[in-house]
Design an enzyme around this catalytic site. Structure first.
Site, PDB file in Angstrom:
ATOM      1  N   TYR A 142      -1.294  32.294 -38.420  1.00 28.15           N
ATOM      2  CA  TYR A 142      -1.574  31.344 -37.346  1.00 28.15           C
ATOM      3  C   TYR A 142      -1.774  29.927 -37.864  1.00 28.15           C
ATOM      4  O   TYR A 142      -1.537  28.964 -37.149  1.00 28.15           O
ATOM      5  CB  TYR A 142      -2.824  31.768 -36.578  1.00 28.15           C
ATOM      6  CG  TYR A 142      -2.590  32.771 -35.491  1.00 28.15           C
ATOM      7  CD1 TYR A 142      -2.160  34.058 -35.793  1.00 28.15           C
ATOM      8  CD2 TYR A 142      -2.810  32.445 -34.158  1.00 28.15           C
ATOM      9  CE1 TYR A 142      -1.965  34.983 -34.801  1.00 28.15           C
ATOM     10  CE2 TYR A 142      -2.616  33.374 -33.155  1.00 28.15           C
ATOM     11  CZ  TYR A 142      -2.195  34.635 -33.476  1.00 28.15           C
ATOM     12  OH  TYR A 142      -1.999  35.549 -32.483  1.00 28.15           O
ATOM     13  N   LYS A 191      -1.583  45.545 -44.775  1.00 29.58           N
ATOM     14  CA  LYS A 191      -0.238  46.054 -45.052  1.00 29.58           C
ATOM     15  C   LYS A 191      -0.027  45.913 -46.553  1.00 29.58           C
ATOM     16  O   LYS A 191       0.925  45.255 -47.025  1.00 29.58           O
ATOM     17  CB  LYS A 191       0.796  45.271 -44.217  1.00 29.58           C
ATOM     18  CG  LYS A 191       2.203  45.819 -44.282  1.00 29.58           C
ATOM     19  CD  LYS A 191       2.397  47.120 -43.533  1.00 29.58           C
ATOM     20  CE  LYS A 191       3.809  47.666 -43.731  1.00 29.58           C
ATOM     21  NZ  LYS A 191       3.999  49.019 -43.158  1.00 29.58           N
ATOM     22  N   ASP A 223       0.465  49.793 -39.447  1.00 34.26           N
ATOM     23  CA  ASP A 223       1.313  50.636 -38.587  1.00 34.26           C
ATOM     24  C   ASP A 223       0.610  51.954 -38.271  1.00 34.26           C
ATOM     25  O   ASP A 223       0.610  52.419 -37.127  1.00 34.26           O
ATOM     26  CB  ASP A 223       2.696  50.862 -39.214  1.00 34.26           C
ATOM     27  CG  ASP A 223       2.650  51.277 -40.674  1.00 34.26           C
ATOM     28  OD1 ASP A 223       1.562  51.235 -41.292  1.00 34.26           O
ATOM     29  OD2 ASP A 223       3.718  51.650 -41.210  1.00 34.26           O
ATOM     30  N   ASP A 247      -4.819  40.195 -33.606  1.00 31.67           N
ATOM     31  CA  ASP A 247      -4.318  39.809 -32.281  1.00 31.67           C
ATOM     32  C   ASP A 247      -3.671  41.023 -31.617  1.00 31.67           C
ATOM     33  O   ASP A 247      -3.941  41.348 -30.461  1.00 31.67           O
ATOM     34  CB  ASP A 247      -3.300  38.675 -32.434  1.00 31.67           C
ATOM     35  CG  ASP A 247      -2.728  38.248 -31.092  1.00 31.67           C
ATOM     36  OD1 ASP A 247      -3.520  38.104 -30.142  1.00 31.67           O
ATOM     37  OD2 ASP A 247      -1.496  38.079 -31.006  1.00 31.67           O
ATOM     38  N   ASP A 251      -5.442  43.847 -28.560  1.00 27.05           N
ATOM     39  CA  ASP A 251      -4.837  44.124 -27.243  1.00 27.05           C
ATOM     40  C   ASP A 251      -4.679  45.629 -27.047  1.00 27.05           C
ATOM     41  O   ASP A 251      -4.947  46.157 -25.968  1.00 27.05           O
ATOM     42  CB  ASP A 251      -3.456  43.460 -27.114  1.00 27.05           C
ATOM     43  CG  ASP A 251      -3.534  42.107 -26.416  1.00 27.05           C
ATOM     44  OD1 ASP A 251      -4.581  41.436 -26.559  1.00 27.05           O
ATOM     45  OD2 ASP A 251      -2.558  41.720 -25.739  1.00 27.05           O
TER      46      ASP A 251
HETATM   47  C1  IPM Z   1      -5.751  35.808 -28.136  1.00 26.05           C
HETATM   48  C2  IPM Z   1      -4.511  35.165 -27.592  1.00 26.05           C
HETATM   49  C3  IPM Z   1      -4.217  33.914 -28.398  1.00 26.05           C
HETATM   50  C4  IPM Z   1      -3.989  34.347 -29.827  1.00 26.05           C
HETATM   51  C5  IPM Z   1      -3.043  33.076 -27.885  1.00 26.05           C
HETATM   52  C6  IPM Z   1      -3.231  32.679 -26.443  1.00 26.05           C
HETATM   53  C7  IPM Z   1      -2.796  31.871 -28.744  1.00 26.05           C
HETATM   54  O1  IPM Z   1      -3.447  36.057 -27.584  1.00 26.05           O
HETATM   55  O2  IPM Z   1      -6.821  35.164 -28.120  1.00 26.05           O
HETATM   56  O3  IPM Z   1      -5.672  36.960 -28.554  1.00 26.05           O
HETATM   57  O4  IPM Z   1      -2.884  34.755 -30.185  1.00 26.05           O
HETATM   58  O5  IPM Z   1      -4.950  34.275 -30.611  1.00 26.05           O
HETATM   59 MG    MG Z   2      -3.992  38.031 -28.185  1.00 28.50          MG
END
Ligand code: IPM
Ligand code: MG
Length: 356
Positions: A142, A191, A223, A247, A251
């Site tokens: 990032y 990884k 993975d 990230d 999710d």
């Molecule tokens: C998160 C989001 C952000 C990230 C985006 C919106 C830049 O997906 O906070 O997880 O990738 O960190």
């Molecule tokens: Mg995210």
């Protein structure tokens, strides 16, 4: 006590969920005689519209002067075609970097009342899911060098993944300390079979682990971790990983609790100043319709009370109120199921306040 909070409502449903959360904090102020002073600042798409830049200097200054930052969400289709450095998301990365918030805590907890919303089979859920993902937030791909250059088959884009010993050490210590206060198990995700940055990561984790003999450490390739999260999520307590892997895995972890609209997060650094935000995005499709679930932002405020202000009792009051409202069968659209009572954003906020 007095606390100064910078609020960043942002875009989409951001302003709606922040409005409810401010009311919840004001109720806490009344109940426990604290004073919260809120100062609203711009970031993301709304900042681009107003100033031409996703993260105005004024916003950074105000956040630095505050005791903590409460963020709604940023982004939306309107700004999706802007060049990279002018996108709303760049504002988010900018503020994380400017405040040096290197540690991002993302708890993925399955609320008992929401078992039906979980996409996994009951035998996999078992007693329930309670994972804390600790994501490194100011390094890795990032923040590494990126750009475009001539490549083997035409122009290529590149992003660099790099981690220094110190960067890994501080996030990993953080994760060990969190694990000590929870189930005493830490899974470090990397990884290391392919990436040199992951080999440094793993070496540091092994070194730091010596200071935390009471925590069981395990290393897992990313993975495999993605697979294990759906195969047997109950094996996890605390997971620590890089910005990019975190990230993705956060999710996934949030989805297995069935409710991305429910999950809060805390971004912390070396000081008490933290930034608190829901995991979900700006959901432009339901913005301004009183449909958004404010619970993730309200629970983020509870994390703020706990981590930035050391107000554990107050944090608990909010979390208990959320649990009560869910057990009274009130649901916003995202967590709605048969036989439940559908409510909007403002009703959900009011119900939580009534139960505090
Ligand atoms: C998160 C989001 C952000 C990230 C985006 C919106 C830049 O997906 O906070 O997880 O990738 O960190
Ligand atoms: Mg995210």
């Amino acid at each position: 006590m007095n606390f100064r909070i910078a609020t960043i409502p942002g875009d989409g449903i951001g302003p709606e969920v922040i409005k409810e959360t401010i009311q919840v904090l004001e109720k806490i102020g009344e109940m426990f005689t604290h004073t919260f002073t809120f100062t609203e600042v711009l970031m993301g798409g709304c900042a681009i519209d107003a100033t031409g830049h996703p993260l105005p200097q004024e916003t950074i200054d105000e956040c630095k002067k505050s005791d903590s930052v409460l963020l709604g969400a940023v982004g939306g289709p309107k700004w999706d075609t802007l060049p990279g450095h002018l996108r709303p998301e760049t504002g988010l990365l900018g503020i994380r970097g400017a405040l040096e918030l290197f540690s991002n805590l993302r708890p993925a907890v399955l609320h008992e009342a929401l078992r039906d919303a979980c996409p996994l089979k009951p035998e996999i859920i078992g007693e329930g899911i309670d994972i804390c993902v600790v994501r490194e937030l100011t390094g890795g791909m990032y923040f590494g060098e990126r750009g475009r250059r001539p490549g083997k088959m035409g122009e290529e884009g590149y992003d660099t993944e790099a981690y220094s010993v110190g960067e890994v050490e501080r996030i990993v210590r953080n994760a060990f300390e969190i694990a000590q206060k929870r189930g005493k198990k830490l899974t470090s995700v990397d990884k290391a079979n392919v990436l040199e940055s992951s080999r440094v990561w793993r070496e540091v984790v092994i070194e730091v682990a010596k200071d935390y003999p009471d925590v069981t450490l395990e290393h897992m390739l990313v993975d495999n971790a993605a697979m294990q999260l759906v195969r047997n999520p109950r094996q996890f307590d605390v997971m620590v990983t890089t910005n990019m892997f975190g990230d993705i895995l956060s999710d996934e972890a949030s989805m297995i609790t069935g409710s991305i609209g429910m999950l809060p997060s805390a971004s912390l650094g070396a000081t008490k100043l933290g930034m608190y935000e829901p995991i979900h995005g700006s959901a432009p499709d339901i913005a301004g319709q009183n449909k958004a679930n404010p619970i993730a932002t309200i629970l983020s405020a509870a994390m703020m009370l706990r981590y930035s202000f050391d107000l554990e009792k107050e944090a608990q009051v909010i979390e208990d109120a959320v649990t009560k409202v869910l057990s009274q069968n009130y649901r916003t659209g995202d967590i709605m199921s048969k036989g439940m009572t559908l409510v909007g954003t403002t009703e959900m906020g009011q119900l939580i306040i009534q139960n505090m």
